[in-house]
Scaffold this motif. Sequence first.
Motif, PDB file in Angstrom:
ATOM      1  N   TRP A  94      58.027  78.200  35.263  1.00  0.00           N
ATOM      2  CA  TRP A  94      58.298  77.093  34.175  1.00  0.00           C
ATOM      3  C   TRP A  94      59.258  76.553  34.578  1.00  0.00           C
ATOM      4  O   TRP A  94      59.462  75.225  33.955  1.00  0.00           O
ATOM      5  N   SER A  95      60.503  76.663  35.227  1.00  0.00           N
ATOM      6  CA  SER A  95      61.558  76.011  35.771  1.00  0.00           C
ATOM      7  C   SER A  95      61.155  74.763  36.556  1.00  0.00           C
ATOM      8  O   SER A  95      61.533  73.593  36.240  1.00  0.00           O
ATOM      9  N   GLU A  96      60.056  74.912  37.261  1.00  0.00           N
ATOM     10  CA  GLU A  96      59.594  73.526  38.115  1.00  0.00           C
ATOM     11  C   GLU A  96      58.872  72.777  37.179  1.00  0.00           C
ATOM     12  O   GLU A  96      58.824  71.239  37.193  1.00  0.00           O
ATOM     13  N   LEU A  97      57.926  73.341  36.402  1.00  0.00           N
ATOM     14  CA  LEU A  97      57.260  72.447  35.348  1.00  0.00           C
ATOM     15  C   LEU A  97      58.264  71.677  34.289  1.00  0.00           C
ATOM     16  O   LEU A  97      58.034  70.445  34.155  1.00  0.00           O
ATOM     17  N   TRP A  98      59.311  72.366  33.868  1.00  0.00           N
ATOM     18  CA  TRP A  98      60.284  71.734  33.065  1.00  0.00           C
ATOM     19  C   TRP A  98      61.010  70.520  33.735  1.00  0.00           C
ATOM     20  O   TRP A  98      61.222  69.584  33.280  1.00  0.00           O
ATOM     21  N   LYS A  99      61.416  70.697  34.998  1.00  0.00           N
ATOM     22  CA  LYS A  99      62.211  69.441  35.871  1.00  0.00           C
ATOM     23  C   LYS A  99      61.103  68.630  36.138  1.00  0.00           C
ATOM     24  O   LYS A  99      61.673  67.406  36.043  1.00  0.00           O
ATOM     25  N   LYS A 100      59.842  68.882  35.991  1.00  0.00           N
ATOM     26  CA  LYS A 100      58.925  67.800  36.565  1.00  0.00           C
ATOM     27  C   LYS A 100      58.374  67.083  35.341  1.00  0.00           C
ATOM     28  O   LYS A 100      58.284  65.697  35.401  1.00  0.00           O
ATOM     29  N   TYR A 101      58.259  67.527  34.245  1.00  0.00           N
ATOM     30  CA  TYR A 101      57.626  67.106  32.926  1.00  0.00           C
ATOM     31  C   TYR A 101      58.465  66.911  31.857  1.00  0.00           C
ATOM     32  O   TYR A 101      58.005  66.672  30.588  1.00  0.00           O
ATOM     33  N   LYS A 102      59.814  67.132  31.959  1.00  0.00           N
ATOM     34  CA  LYS A 102      60.711  67.274  30.601  1.00  0.00           C
ATOM     35  C   LYS A 102      60.622  66.042  30.011  1.00  0.00           C
ATOM     36  O   LYS A 102      60.667  65.989  28.889  1.00  0.00           O
ATOM     37  N   PHE A 103      60.773  64.753  30.500  1.00  0.00           N
ATOM     38  CA  PHE A 103      60.715  63.428  29.914  1.00  0.00           C
ATOM     39  C   PHE A 103      59.337  63.382  29.144  1.00  0.00           C
ATOM     40  O   PHE A 103      59.144  62.828  27.730  1.00  0.00           O
ATOM     41  N   VAL A 104      58.258  63.594  29.428  1.00  0.00           N
ATOM     42  CA  VAL A 104      56.866  63.580  28.983  1.00  0.00           C
ATOM     43  C   VAL A 104      56.934  64.659  27.736  1.00  0.00           C
ATOM     44  O   VAL A 104      56.508  63.977  26.873  1.00  0.00           O
ATOM     45  N   LEU A 105      57.408  65.713  28.149  1.00  0.00           N
ATOM     46  CA  LEU A 105      57.386  66.491  26.630  1.00  0.00           C
ATOM     47  C   LEU A 105      58.310  66.114  25.805  1.00  0.00           C
ATOM     48  O   LEU A 105      57.904  66.425  24.608  1.00  0.00           O
ATOM     49  N   LEU A 106      59.646  65.649  25.987  1.00  0.00           N
ATOM     50  CA  LEU A 106      60.263  65.037  25.131  1.00  0.00           C
ATOM     51  C   LEU A 106      59.665  63.949  24.220  1.00  0.00           C
ATOM     52  O   LEU A 106      59.942  63.933  22.859  1.00  0.00           O
ATOM     53  N   VAL A 107      58.942  63.142  24.919  1.00  0.00           N
ATOM     54  CA  VAL A 107      58.468  61.905  24.269  1.00  0.00           C
ATOM     55  C   VAL A 107      57.267  62.384  23.453  1.00  0.00           C
ATOM     56  O   VAL A 107      57.178  61.739  22.208  1.00  0.00           O
ATOM     57  N   VAL A 108      56.586  63.222  23.851  1.00  0.00           N
ATOM     58  CA  VAL A 108      55.369  63.969  22.930  1.00  0.00           C
ATOM     59  C   VAL A 108      56.181  64.644  21.523  1.00  0.00           C
ATOM     60  O   VAL A 108      55.513  64.471  20.618  1.00  0.00           O
ATOM     61  N   LEU A 109      57.131  65.409  21.887  1.00  0.00           N
ATOM     62  CA  LEU A 109      57.533  65.930  20.876  1.00  0.00           C
ATOM     63  C   LEU A 109      58.302  65.078  19.811  1.00  0.00           C
ATOM     64  O   LEU A 109      58.092  65.281  18.554  1.00  0.00           O
ATOM     65  N   VAL A 110      58.850  63.860  20.269  1.00  0.00           N
ATOM     66  CA  VAL A 110      59.226  62.926  19.177  1.00  0.00           C
ATOM     67  C   VAL A 110      58.158  62.279  18.590  1.00  0.00           C
ATOM     68  O   VAL A 110      58.267  61.897  17.422  1.00  0.00           O
ATOM     69  N   GLY A 111      57.277  62.171  19.286  1.00  0.00           N
ATOM     70  CA  GLY A 111      56.118  61.375  18.740  1.00  0.00           C
ATOM     71  C   GLY A 111      55.618  62.342  17.652  1.00  0.00           C
ATOM     72  O   GLY A 111      55.087  61.800  16.542  1.00  0.00           O
ATOM     73  N   VAL A 112      55.317  63.655  17.916  1.00  0.00           N
ATOM     74  CA  VAL A 112      54.839  64.622  16.791  1.00  0.00           C
ATOM     75  C   VAL A 112      55.806  64.637  15.544  1.00  0.00           C
ATOM     76  O   VAL A 112      55.321  64.611  14.309  1.00  0.00           O
ATOM     77  N   LEU A 113      56.944  64.416  15.882  1.00  0.00           N
ATOM     78  CA  LEU A 113      58.000  64.588  14.859  1.00  0.00           C
ATOM     79  C   LEU A 113      57.740  63.434  13.764  1.00  0.00           C
ATOM     80  O   LEU A 113      58.072  63.375  12.597  1.00  0.00           O
ATOM     81  N   LEU A 114      57.713  62.239  14.498  1.00  0.00           N
ATOM     82  CA  LEU A 114      57.644  61.004  13.701  1.00  0.00           C
ATOM     83  C   LEU A 114      56.331  60.941  12.794  1.00  0.00           C
ATOM     84  O   LEU A 114      56.285  60.523  11.867  1.00  0.00           O
TER      85      LEU A 114
END
Length: 164
Positions: free
Chosen positions: A6-26
């Motif tokens: 999970w730590s490798e995935l988080w480092k690799k895709y953290k920006f993509v996940l943050l953008v998706v999370l912000v989009g869902v919140l909006l």
Amino acid sequence: MGKVRWSELWKKYKFVLLVVLVGVLLMVLPVSSESKETETSDLQTPRETFDLAETEQRMEAILGKIDGVGKLQLMLTLQSGTRLTLAEDTQSDSGRTTRETLTLNRGSGSQEVVVTNRYYPVYQGAVVVCQGADSSAVRLAITETVQALTGLASDRIQVVKWTS
């Protein structure tokens, strides 16, 4: 295949996940009432009226603040006043044409006409009588200010000296 870390995935895709999370919140947040008011106010016919005397008073107040003007009086003349073009519904029945002005029902018995074009007043000329008119700098400042406020050409604006 190896274990997924999970730590490798988080480092690799953290920006993509943050953008998706912000989009869902909006998408989940409710639409503000401000945008709804804007939509309904666009549908309503603005009740703007043009008052020549009020416009002259406002312009006199502005012109009176120019350095060296002194006491002044302004007169504006109009080539044409405010006009509205209303939406019409035309129906033809066996050679007979009927036209009806379109209206919007606003509830509780109120109706408003549908305005398709609004034509604002066209100025014809301006005369400014002031105490400081013997100064060319004051005449120029007044002429340029009246031009900016009315759209008149300088040859349509007269600045003359106030006699006591």
